[in-house]
Write a protein that holds these residues in place. Structure first.
Motif, PDB file in Angstrom:
ATOM      1  N   LYS A   1      -4.512  -7.654  17.650  1.00 64.66           N
ATOM      2  CA  LYS A   1      -5.719  -7.759  16.724  1.00 64.66           C
ATOM      3  C   LYS A   1      -5.083  -7.947  15.313  1.00 64.66           C
ATOM      4  CE  LYS A   1      -9.040  -4.338  14.784  1.00 64.66           C
ATOM      5  NZ  LYS A   1      -9.536  -3.038  14.844  1.00 64.66           N
ATOM      6  N   VAL A   2      -5.703  -8.755  14.522  1.00 59.71           N
ATOM      7  CA  VAL A   2      -5.364  -9.296  12.977  1.00 59.71           C
ATOM      8  C   VAL A   2      -5.951  -8.119  12.332  1.00 59.71           C
ATOM      9  CG1 VAL A   2      -5.756 -11.049  11.355  1.00 59.71           C
ATOM     10  CG2 VAL A   2      -5.799 -11.658  13.602  1.00 59.71           C
ATOM     11  N   ILE A   3      -4.854  -7.614  11.274  1.00 62.76           N
ATOM     12  CA  ILE A   3      -5.201  -6.537  10.434  1.00 62.76           C
ATOM     13  C   ILE A   3      -4.647  -6.865   9.030  1.00 62.76           C
ATOM     14  CG2 ILE A   3      -4.995  -4.828  12.215  1.00 62.76           C
ATOM     15  CD1 ILE A   3      -2.490  -3.972  11.058  1.00 62.76           C
ATOM     16  N   GLU A   4      -5.321  -6.282   8.183  1.00 65.47           N
ATOM     17  CA  GLU A   4      -4.707  -6.329   6.688  1.00 65.47           C
ATOM     18  C   GLU A   4      -3.399  -5.888   6.536  1.00 65.47           C
ATOM     19  OE1 GLU A   4      -6.324  -5.702   1.974  1.00 65.47           O
ATOM     20  OE2 GLU A   4      -7.457  -4.709   3.890  1.00 65.47           O
ATOM     21  N   ARG A   5      -2.649  -6.539   6.049  1.00 63.01           N
ATOM     22  CA  ARG A   5      -1.475  -6.403   5.634  1.00 63.01           C
ATOM     23  C   ARG A   5      -1.185  -5.523   4.388  1.00 63.01           C
ATOM     24  NH1 ARG A   5       3.343 -10.949   5.826  1.00 63.01           N
ATOM     25  NH2 ARG A   5       5.025  -9.982   4.955  1.00 63.01           N
ATOM     26  N   ALA A   6      -0.324  -4.120   4.515  1.00 61.14           N
ATOM     27  CA  ALA A   6      -0.532  -3.289   3.409  1.00 61.14           C
ATOM     28  C   ALA A   6       0.350  -3.854   2.218  1.00 61.14           C
ATOM     29  CB  ALA A   6       0.285  -2.169   3.835  1.00 61.14           C
ATOM     30  N   SER A   7       1.617  -4.571   2.625  1.00 58.70           N
ATOM     31  CA  SER A   7       2.349  -5.315   1.427  1.00 58.70           C
ATOM     32  C   SER A   7       2.228  -6.764   1.634  1.00 58.70           C
ATOM     33  CB  SER A   7       3.899  -4.833   1.386  1.00 58.70           C
ATOM     34  OG  SER A   7       4.102  -3.357   1.262  1.00 58.70           O
ATOM     35  N   LYS A   8       1.399  -7.461   0.977  1.00 52.77           N
ATOM     36  CA  LYS A   8       0.983  -8.834   0.969  1.00 52.77           C
ATOM     37  C   LYS A   8       2.061  -9.651   0.503  1.00 52.77           C
ATOM     38  CE  LYS A   8      -3.939  -8.147   1.109  1.00 52.77           C
ATOM     39  NZ  LYS A   8      -3.864  -6.619   1.176  1.00 52.77           N
ATOM     40  N   ASN A   9       2.253 -10.788   1.070  1.00 53.05           N
ATOM     41  CA  ASN A   9       3.316 -11.792   0.960  1.00 53.05           C
ATOM     42  C   ASN A   9       2.685 -12.965   0.274  1.00 53.05           C
ATOM     43  OD1 ASN A   9       5.342 -13.354   0.680  1.00 53.05           O
ATOM     44  ND2 ASN A   9       6.145 -13.563   2.625  1.00 53.05           N
ATOM     45  N   PRO A  10       2.598 -13.220  -1.024  1.00 54.00           N
ATOM     46  CA  PRO A  10       1.930 -14.527  -1.608  1.00 54.00           C
ATOM     47  C   PRO A  10       2.564 -15.627  -1.453  1.00 54.00           C
ATOM     48  CG  PRO A  10       2.968 -13.379  -3.376  1.00 54.00           C
ATOM     49  CD  PRO A  10       3.180 -12.424  -2.258  1.00 54.00           C
ATOM     50  N   ASN A  11       3.948 -15.633  -0.843  1.00 53.00           N
ATOM     51  CA  ASN A  11       4.788 -16.998  -0.566  1.00 53.00           C
ATOM     52  C   ASN A  11       4.244 -17.778   0.659  1.00 53.00           C
ATOM     53  OD1 ASN A  11       6.108 -16.508  -3.035  1.00 53.00           O
ATOM     54  ND2 ASN A  11       7.271 -15.096  -1.872  1.00 53.00           N
ATOM     55  N   ILE A  12       3.548 -17.263   1.529  1.00 56.08           N
ATOM     56  CA  ILE A  12       3.199 -17.938   2.799  1.00 56.08           C
ATOM     57  C   ILE A  12       1.604 -17.880   2.854  1.00 56.08           C
ATOM     58  CG2 ILE A  12       5.449 -17.380   3.935  1.00 56.08           C
ATOM     59  CD1 ILE A  12       4.252 -15.159   5.470  1.00 56.08           C
ATOM     60  N   PRO A  13       1.279 -18.827   3.698  1.00 50.33           N
ATOM     61  CA  PRO A  13      -0.459 -18.863   3.843  1.00 50.33           C
ATOM     62  C   PRO A  13      -0.899 -17.485   4.635  1.00 50.33           C
ATOM     63  CG  PRO A  13       0.563 -21.004   4.339  1.00 50.33           C
ATOM     64  CD  PRO A  13       1.775 -20.251   4.033  1.00 50.33           C
ATOM     65  N   THR A  14      -0.077 -16.906   5.448  1.00 54.65           N
ATOM     66  CA  THR A  14      -0.568 -15.929   6.218  1.00 54.65           C
ATOM     67  C   THR A  14      -0.526 -14.676   5.827  1.00 54.65           C
ATOM     68  OG1 THR A  14       1.843 -15.892   7.469  1.00 54.65           O
ATOM     69  CG2 THR A  14      -0.252 -17.349   8.445  1.00 54.65           C
ATOM     70  N   GLY A  15       0.124 -14.413   4.393  1.00 55.50           N
ATOM     71  CA  GLY A  15       1.024 -13.299   3.615  1.00 55.50           C
ATOM     72  C   GLY A  15      -0.027 -12.220   3.661  1.00 55.50           C
ATOM     73  N   ALA A  16      -1.374 -12.317   3.817  1.00 52.65           N
ATOM     74  CA  ALA A  16      -2.598 -11.403   3.417  1.00 52.65           C
ATOM     75  C   ALA A  16      -2.910 -10.550   4.873  1.00 52.65           C
ATOM     76  CB  ALA A  16      -3.912 -11.965   3.430  1.00 52.65           C
ATOM     77  N   ILE A  17      -2.176 -11.051   5.861  1.00 51.13           N
ATOM     78  CA  ILE A  17      -2.495 -10.444   7.251  1.00 51.13           C
ATOM     79  C   ILE A  17      -1.277 -10.156   8.167  1.00 51.13           C
ATOM     80  CG2 ILE A  17      -4.903 -11.133   7.224  1.00 51.13           C
ATOM     81  CD1 ILE A  17      -2.129 -12.849   9.391  1.00 51.13           C
ATOM     82  N   GLU A  18      -1.343  -9.129   9.293  1.00 48.54           N
ATOM     83  CA  GLU A  18      -0.466  -8.873   9.975  1.00 48.54           C
ATOM     84  C   GLU A  18      -1.054  -9.015  11.368  1.00 48.54           C
ATOM     85  OE1 GLU A  18       2.124  -6.125   8.898  1.00 48.54           O
ATOM     86  OE2 GLU A  18       0.649  -4.452   9.130  1.00 48.54           O
ATOM     87  N   VAL A  19      -0.510  -8.913  12.641  1.00 53.29           N
ATOM     88  CA  VAL A  19      -0.997  -8.829  13.899  1.00 53.29           C
ATOM     89  C   VAL A  19      -0.252  -7.611  14.595  1.00 53.29           C
ATOM     90  CG1 VAL A  19      -1.228  -9.924  16.248  1.00 53.29           C
ATOM     91  CG2 VAL A  19      -1.541 -11.294  14.005  1.00 53.29           C
ATOM     92  N   LEU A  20      -1.279  -6.540  14.849  1.00 57.13           N
ATOM     93  CA  LEU A  20      -0.830  -5.179  15.407  1.00 57.13           C
ATOM     94  C   LEU A  20      -0.803  -5.986  17.184  1.00 57.13           C
ATOM     95  CD1 LEU A  20      -0.232  -2.416  15.659  1.00 57.13           C
ATOM     96  CD2 LEU A  20      -2.901  -1.888  15.835  1.00 57.13           C
ATOM     97  N   VAL A  21       0.249  -5.886  17.628  1.00 60.23           N
ATOM     98  CA  VAL A  21       0.389  -6.408  18.859  1.00 60.23           C
ATOM     99  C   VAL A  21       0.002  -5.327  20.118  1.00 60.23           C
ATOM    100  CG1 VAL A  21       2.105  -7.411  20.497  1.00 60.23           C
ATOM    101  CG2 VAL A  21       2.397  -7.848  18.032  1.00 60.23           C
ATOM    102  N   ASN A  22      -0.316  -5.804  21.185  1.00 60.78           N
ATOM    103  CA  ASN A  22      -0.988  -4.703  22.240  1.00 60.78           C
ATOM    104  C   ASN A  22      -0.579  -5.305  23.342  1.00 60.78           C
ATOM    105  OD1 ASN A  22      -3.074  -6.591  22.812  1.00 60.78           O
ATOM    106  ND2 ASN A  22      -4.398  -5.630  21.194  1.00 60.78           N
ATOM    107  N   GLU A  23      -0.024  -6.501  23.591  1.00 65.11           N
ATOM    108  CA  GLU A  23       0.618  -7.217  24.628  1.00 65.11           C
ATOM    109  C   GLU A  23       1.743  -8.197  24.436  1.00 65.11           C
ATOM    110  OE1 GLU A  23      -1.718  -8.849  28.065  1.00 65.11           O
ATOM    111  OE2 GLU A  23      -3.634  -7.628  27.082  1.00 65.11           O
ATOM    112  N   LEU A  24       2.585  -8.293  25.082  1.00 61.45           N
ATOM    113  CA  LEU A  24       3.811  -9.100  24.778  1.00 61.45           C
ATOM    114  C   LEU A  24       4.417  -9.675  26.201  1.00 61.45           C
ATOM    115  CD1 LEU A  24       6.702  -8.270  22.231  1.00 61.45           C
ATOM    116  CD2 LEU A  24       7.289  -9.082  24.636  1.00 61.45           C
ATOM    117  N   ALA A  25       4.815 -11.000  25.954  1.00 61.51           N
ATOM    118  CA  ALA A  25       5.383 -11.808  27.204  1.00 61.51           C
ATOM    119  C   ALA A  25       6.299 -12.465  26.640  1.00 61.51           C
ATOM    120  CB  ALA A  25       4.211 -12.521  28.031  1.00 61.51           C
ATOM    121  N   ILE A  26       7.799 -12.295  27.257  1.00 58.34           N
ATOM    122  CA  ILE A  26       8.795 -13.158  27.088  1.00 58.34           C
ATOM    123  C   ILE A  26       8.739 -14.567  27.821  1.00 58.34           C
ATOM    124  CG2 ILE A  26      11.309 -13.375  27.047  1.00 58.34           C
ATOM    125  CD1 ILE A  26      11.273 -10.329  26.845  1.00 58.34           C
ATOM    126  N   LEU A  27       8.474 -15.597  27.134  1.00 53.28           N
ATOM    127  CA  LEU A  27       8.312 -16.925  27.637  1.00 53.28           C
ATOM    128  C   LEU A  27       9.827 -17.535  28.010  1.00 53.28           C
ATOM    129  CD1 LEU A  27       5.292 -18.469  25.714  1.00 53.28           C
ATOM    130  CD2 LEU A  27       5.258 -17.039  27.762  1.00 53.28           C
TER     131      LEU A  27
END
Length: 582
Positions: free
Chosen positions: A77-103
């Protein structure tokens, strides 16, 4: 579905959405109660988060044990990032992971895959597929793609047709060494890989194609430098029913278009300079005109005293280095040592400091007074605070040495700015060059270049004076393109071959197909070829082409990643009718 989004596109508008990402682990930071992972793909980086409060225990433990460069697929789920990173385009968000697969798990890379890597060039070339993951190389390849797309768009809009020409052709004695390919089916015979599609594009003009281009691989078996590779890419172009002016206007237009579309730079009409003028003013035929330091010839104002070094010289010439009068004697001595290196070849250097009070201090004060040195300053354009550097000797070698010094001083003074672009045309090259060792003339460009109108008769009386209907496009001190109006008459081509030392039989054996084609209505035609690798590098603010080629060779012409060239087994040699026992 491996991914719903890339790692470079998620932003605040995606908050609360369930997404799927795939990519490589760029970084992993374990703070005990929380684990952050930077997931990277071609498009960017997205931060993943696993924490004790919201992540199942087994998933958190799995995240802790992941290694860098492992290939993952995650859902979350995409959530708001507490400590934002203005240096990258995705710096306002992070993803709370609920499933993970090693490819695919990854070994520890041999160098850090970051913009500033700890890997040396040889190591990075050995693992080039890892190097390409780094932003500098990746972005260079993307930029190269953009340039080639814009080239195709411009030329197509101008009515050019892209036509492929053969890679397996006939070896010719002109130019650099060919790469040879043995024929299995024709014992003792060889193909050559093309150094250029030159004759084929001329034949396309005979065929009526009118406007041709090709972005094509070419091959030269020659000594390598930072800006050369054994295989390189040309933007190869030819036009029928044209004069030199038509070619220059068309490809000046292409260059202006590329500068505007890829760099946002608008330039005016390109200056034009004859070969002779370029050699006199800058000492080479591809001058960098982003800065001054033009040559000042000093024969008339220096060969009237008892200084035999100058009196015996064919040429005395200097440049004014801006602001360098402040150099100490030690710094000047180092400069003298620099020009005396074998790579430059000067025997020494005379200098003049142009002091702020209007006086002059030189290394030859014993022979020249203030009035003499003032004339040197006038000839070189020196101002107060400048340092005049003077070389002397044989004309051509002295110009070459001073040209090397001019470029070195510009580099030291920061005058070669990569974000500044100064194109120009160099025209009216000599048609022929004299080989000092053999005493024979050879074509300065290639044997199909037409002499300037009205100069054909000079081939018998004064071949060195004949000027070619040829032109080079120079950008920031680098030749990025060169071409000519071609010979389209069989009789004139035969005269040219004769002056290049071909017997009629040799000319027919090598180029009979082209001579025959001219008998069936060859139109007046001409063209140009750009070096794509060099053009892209310069537009990208660099002059070394390797980082703009996906899988380059090293300075020895080797591909250290796949270990090529390599030996072949005896069975293959036998099939090709080759023996290696000489």
């Amino acid at each position: 579905m491996y991914r719903t989004h890339t790692c470079g596109e998620l932003g605040a508008s995606h908050i609360d959405q369930q997404i799927v990402l795939s990519g490589w682990i760029a970084k992993l930071r374990d703070k005990g109660f929380v684990v952050w992972i930077d997931l990277r793909d071609r498009y960017g980086i997205t931060q993943l988060v696993f924490d004790e409060e919201r992540t199942p225990k087994d998933l958190l433990e799995q995240a802790r044990n992941l290694g860098r460069e492992t290939v993952l697929q995650i859902k979350g789920k995409v959530i708001e990032r507490a400590s934002k990173n203005p240096n990258i385009p995705t710096g306002a968000i992070e993803v709370l992971v609920n499933e993970l697969a090693i490819l695919n798990e990854a070994l520890l890379p041999p160098f850090t895959i970051e913009d500033e890597s700890d890997g040396g060039e040889d190591l990075r070339m050995k693992y080039r597929y890892l190097d390409i993951r780094r932003n500098p190389v990746k972005n260079n390849l993307i930029f190269r793609h953009k340039v080639t797309m814009e080239i195709r768009k411009y030329l197509s809009d101008q009515g050019f047709i892209e036509v492929e020409t053969p890679y397996l052709i006939k070896s010719t004695p002109e130019g650099a060494r060919d790469f040879l390919v043995p024929s299995r089916m024709n014992e003792g015979q060889f193909y050559a890989l093309p150094q250029s599609p030159q004759t084929f594009k001329q034949l396309l003009m005979v065929g009526g194609m009118d406007k041709y281009f090709q972005i094509v691989k070419c091959f030269r078996d020659e000594d390598l430098r930072a800006d050369r590779q054994p295989e390189f890419t040309q933007i190869d172009c030819e036009m029928a029913f044209v004069e030199q002016e038509d070619i220059l206007n068309t490809f000046e237009g292409l260059t202006k278009y590329l500068l505007k579309e890829t760099k946002g730079v608008v330039v005016g009409d390109f200056p034009r300079m004859t070969y002779d003028e370029a050699m006199k003013r800058y000492g080479n035929d591809k001058p960098d005109i982003r800065f001054g330091m033009e040559f000042g010839e000093l024969n008339e104002v220096s060969q009237h005293r008892d200084f035999n070094v100058f009196n015996a010289a064919e040429l005395v010439v200097g440049i004014a280095v801006p602001g360098a009068a402040s150099y100490t004697r030690k710094e000047i001595d180092k400069l003298i040592d620099w020009v005396k290196r074998p790579q430059v070849g000067a025997k020494g250097m005379v200098y003049v400091k142009c002091n702020e009070d209007g006086s002059y201090k030189s290394s030859v004060d014993k022979f020249y007074g203030q009035k003499d040195l003032a004339k040197w300053a006038l000839a070189t354009g020196a101002q107060k605070g400048d340092l005049i550097c003077v070389l002397s000797g044989e004309r051509n070698s002295t110009r070459s040495q001073l040209s090397a010094l001019r470029m070195e001083m510009a580099e030291r003074l920061g005058l070669r700015k990569p974000d500044e672009f100064a194109p120009l045309w160099v025209i009216d090259f000599p048609l022929l060059e004299l080989d000092e060792e053999t005493g024979h003339y050879h074509a300065m460009h290639h044997p199909f270049t037409s002499p300037k109108p009205g100069q054909l008769g000079l081939l018998d009386s004064d071949p060195g004076a004949v000027r070619a209907n040829a032109y080079d496009l120079v950008l920031n001190g680098n030749e990025i393109g060169g071409g000519s109006i071609r010979i389209h008459d069989k009789e004139i081509q035969a005269i040219m071959f004769k002056h290049l030392g071909f017997t009629p039989e040799e000319a027919k054996a090598q180029f009979g197909f082209l001579m025959d084609a001219f008998q069936y209505g060859a139109p007046p035609h001409g063209g140009i070829a750009f070096g794509l690798d060099r053009l892209v590098a310069i537009l990208g603010g660099q002059e070394t082409i390797r980082d703009f080629i996906a899988f380059p060779k090293n300075n020895s012409g080797r591909d250290v990643m796949i270990d090529a060239p390599a030996t072949i087994d005896q069975g293959q040699l036998k099939e090709l009718h080759l023996r290696l026992d000489y």
